[in-house]
Scaffold this active site. Sequence first.
Site, PDB file in Angstrom:
ATOM      1  N   ILE A 188     -69.374  23.982  39.142  1.00 32.46           N
ATOM      2  CA  ILE A 188     -68.555  22.767  39.121  1.00 32.46           C
ATOM      3  C   ILE A 188     -68.782  22.064  37.790  1.00 32.46           C
ATOM      4  O   ILE A 188     -69.886  21.595  37.505  1.00 32.46           O
ATOM      5  CB  ILE A 188     -68.884  21.856  40.309  1.00 32.46           C
ATOM      6  CG1 ILE A 188     -68.497  22.569  41.617  1.00 32.46           C
ATOM      7  CG2 ILE A 188     -68.149  20.523  40.195  1.00 32.46           C
ATOM      8  CD1 ILE A 188     -68.887  21.842  42.869  1.00 32.46           C
ATOM      9  N   ARG A 202     -66.106  21.396  30.105  1.00 27.83           N
ATOM     10  CA  ARG A 202     -67.437  20.901  29.731  1.00 27.83           C
ATOM     11  C   ARG A 202     -68.489  21.579  30.599  1.00 27.83           C
ATOM     12  O   ARG A 202     -68.691  21.238  31.760  1.00 27.83           O
ATOM     13  CB  ARG A 202     -67.509  19.385  29.907  1.00 27.83           C
ATOM     14  CG  ARG A 202     -68.881  18.803  29.572  1.00 27.83           C
ATOM     15  CD  ARG A 202     -68.975  17.385  30.098  1.00 27.83           C
ATOM     16  NE  ARG A 202     -70.324  16.888  30.026  1.00 27.83           N
ATOM     17  CZ  ARG A 202     -71.248  17.077  30.950  1.00 27.83           C
ATOM     18  NH1 ARG A 202     -70.972  17.807  32.023  1.00 27.83           N
ATOM     19  NH2 ARG A 202     -72.463  16.588  30.811  1.00 27.83           N
ATOM     20  N   TRP A 203     -69.135  22.584  30.026  1.00 29.57           N
ATOM     21  CA  TRP A 203     -70.235  23.227  30.753  1.00 29.57           C
ATOM     22  C   TRP A 203     -71.452  23.306  29.844  1.00 29.57           C
ATOM     23  O   TRP A 203     -71.364  23.539  28.650  1.00 29.57           O
ATOM     24  CB  TRP A 203     -69.835  24.593  31.275  1.00 29.57           C
ATOM     25  CG  TRP A 203     -69.118  25.517  30.326  1.00 29.57           C
ATOM     26  CD1 TRP A 203     -69.194  25.564  28.960  1.00 29.57           C
ATOM     27  CD2 TRP A 203     -68.208  26.551  30.709  1.00 29.57           C
ATOM     28  NE1 TRP A 203     -68.402  26.546  28.457  1.00 29.57           N
ATOM     29  CE2 TRP A 203     -67.784  27.177  29.504  1.00 29.57           C
ATOM     30  CE3 TRP A 203     -67.722  27.032  31.924  1.00 29.57           C
ATOM     31  CZ2 TRP A 203     -66.884  28.252  29.502  1.00 29.57           C
ATOM     32  CZ3 TRP A 203     -66.832  28.090  31.903  1.00 29.57           C
ATOM     33  CH2 TRP A 203     -66.419  28.686  30.716  1.00 29.57           C
ATOM     34  N   LEU A 204     -72.613  23.070  30.398  1.00 34.09           N
ATOM     35  CA  LEU A 204     -73.855  23.109  29.628  1.00 34.09           C
ATOM     36  C   LEU A 204     -74.299  24.546  29.441  1.00 34.09           C
ATOM     37  O   LEU A 204     -74.007  25.423  30.259  1.00 34.09           O
ATOM     38  CB  LEU A 204     -74.939  22.295  30.328  1.00 34.09           C
ATOM     39  CG  LEU A 204     -74.573  20.821  30.585  1.00 34.09           C
ATOM     40  CD1 LEU A 204     -75.749  20.100  31.206  1.00 34.09           C
ATOM     41  CD2 LEU A 204     -74.143  20.124  29.307  1.00 34.09           C
ATOM     42  N   ARG A 207     -75.719  26.874  32.245  1.00 36.74           N
ATOM     43  CA  ARG A 207     -74.948  27.087  33.465  1.00 36.74           C
ATOM     44  C   ARG A 207     -74.254  28.447  33.446  1.00 36.74           C
ATOM     45  O   ARG A 207     -73.952  29.002  32.387  1.00 36.74           O
ATOM     46  CB  ARG A 207     -73.925  25.966  33.651  1.00 36.74           C
ATOM     47  CG  ARG A 207     -74.536  24.574  33.739  1.00 36.74           C
ATOM     48  CD  ARG A 207     -75.401  24.401  34.972  1.00 36.74           C
ATOM     49  NE  ARG A 207     -74.643  24.545  36.197  1.00 36.74           N
ATOM     50  CZ  ARG A 207     -73.984  23.561  36.777  1.00 36.74           C
ATOM     51  NH1 ARG A 207     -73.978  22.346  36.243  1.00 36.74           N
ATOM     52  NH2 ARG A 207     -73.336  23.758  37.906  1.00 36.74           N
ATOM     53  N   ASP A 300     -71.300   8.923  33.217  1.00 36.52           N
ATOM     54  CA  ASP A 300     -72.018  10.073  33.752  1.00 36.52           C
ATOM     55  C   ASP A 300     -72.993   9.652  34.841  1.00 36.52           C
ATOM     56  O   ASP A 300     -73.168   8.471  35.116  1.00 36.52           O
ATOM     57  CB  ASP A 300     -72.761  10.800  32.627  1.00 36.52           C
ATOM     58  CG  ASP A 300     -72.747  12.301  32.822  1.00 36.52           C
ATOM     59  OD1 ASP A 300     -73.332  12.775  33.808  1.00 36.52           O
ATOM     60  OD2 ASP A 300     -72.126  13.002  32.007  1.00 36.52           O
TER      61      ASP A 300
END
Length: 509
Positions: A188, A202-204, A207, A300
């Site tokens: 997610i 937007r993914w770190l 992940r 956030d």
Amino acid sequence: MAYKSLRDFLATLEADGELVRVSEPVSTHLEMTEIQTRLLRNGGPAVLFEKPVMPDGSISPIPCLANLFGTVKRVAMGVTLEGKQRTTAGELREVGELLAFLRNPTPPRGFGDAMEMLPLAQTVMSMRPKTVKKAPVQEVVLKGDQIDLTALPIQGCWPGEPAPLITWGLVVTKGPSDDREDDFNLGIYRMQVLGKDKAIMRWLAHRGGAQHYARHRKAKPKEPLPCAVVLGADPGTILAAVTPVPETLSEYQFAGLMRGAKAELVPCKTVPLMVPAQAEIVLEGHVLLDEFEDEGPYGDHTGYYNSVEKFPVFQVSAITMRKDPIYLTTFTGRPPDEPSVLGEALNEVFIPLIRQQFPEITDFWLPPEGCSYRIAVVSMKKAYPGHAKRVMMGCWSYLRQFMYTKWIIVVDDAINARDWKDVMWAVSTKMDPARDITVIENTPIDYLDFASPESGLGSKIGLDATDKWEPETKREWGEEIRMEQDVIDRVSEKWASLGLPGDGSPIWK
């Protein structure tokens, strides 16, 4: 009892008084967030906004569902493992025990033990997802000029944000070297809308989706990464995406376990991926390898706006949906928000996993006010000098979820790890700051944590609030005050006859 779809779950919630329909027009811009903050603060129900007001003032024909997992009870209700409905966080420990077994199964001690394990193994194998040819989520298929993300009632969460934000997107990807056809990653990640057919993914870096992207970019540098974004899956599939599933197990297969029934998947129309057949809306497309945009600032889970940083662009090639879809939405902000509630519920899932590796741990608590994972309190049965520090190091390194935990407080088993009064008493009476504080520098930190000196790199601190043993201390250690047990029992027996207020529960653990 298994929920095949999100609307199956909503029917149960509504029957139990856990869902309220709002027929008054409510703006997708800020008003929905303000309503959700008040519901979350008071443990309120999930809410279906039947007349979302779009930025241009029109009413969207697509209702918005918010605050779905706004209480631990509803998170537990979403899991139907073994066909049982749950209502408390404690009941989610069964999920953790299953995960612990799947991660590191204990060898059977004999034939009888092996026979007891066989049903579980058969259940796991039987939950491989089922493929269907036709699906409700593809009743409407939009391609080309028909694609328009701005037609969806996407929530604008906080003042000053640059664009509406897709917040509950269940992102499906597959790595280029994965051998198994069903080995998909579910994650997610929020997505900033850029226009009718583009959004920012937007993914770190740690992940699963981002790791697929990095491997794909290296293996196929001229081909964008196929990707699908599911908006509104059944609760078991959504929760599987935020659970630490073993890397050897398909996440769709684990979703089947969480649901208590096989996941039904359908092939996407424009990308080589599989998505839940009973979902509400699916965005199909590719994450581009050569196009990046500034994301943010957005509110956030820390309670602050994040720093602006570049992330890859998601190009939409099709939107598929039901004829009468529901749009699932949420916001992130200072706790309580849905991520913090999910963290509180999943805390119970983590405990069996951690105890499998460190059986001396008796409880593990992620206080919701610690922004889901930044603070952890651990109680343990100390067995030797330095034991608390070993446990600190173990918690930081064992599960990927805790690599960003900044503060770990370790207390003895006699201390209630979930009671700040008890924990602070241990910190104030069992610690010497110079001796009992461990600081580790230059470790991975959430890049959203602007308190760290470098983006993504900072320090961690461990507090050893346990009793000290030789040679940890040279002084005689104090003896804690405690009433004699027979006096405790006598007073408990006569309390009802004393005519005093309160339930008369003893204070001693």
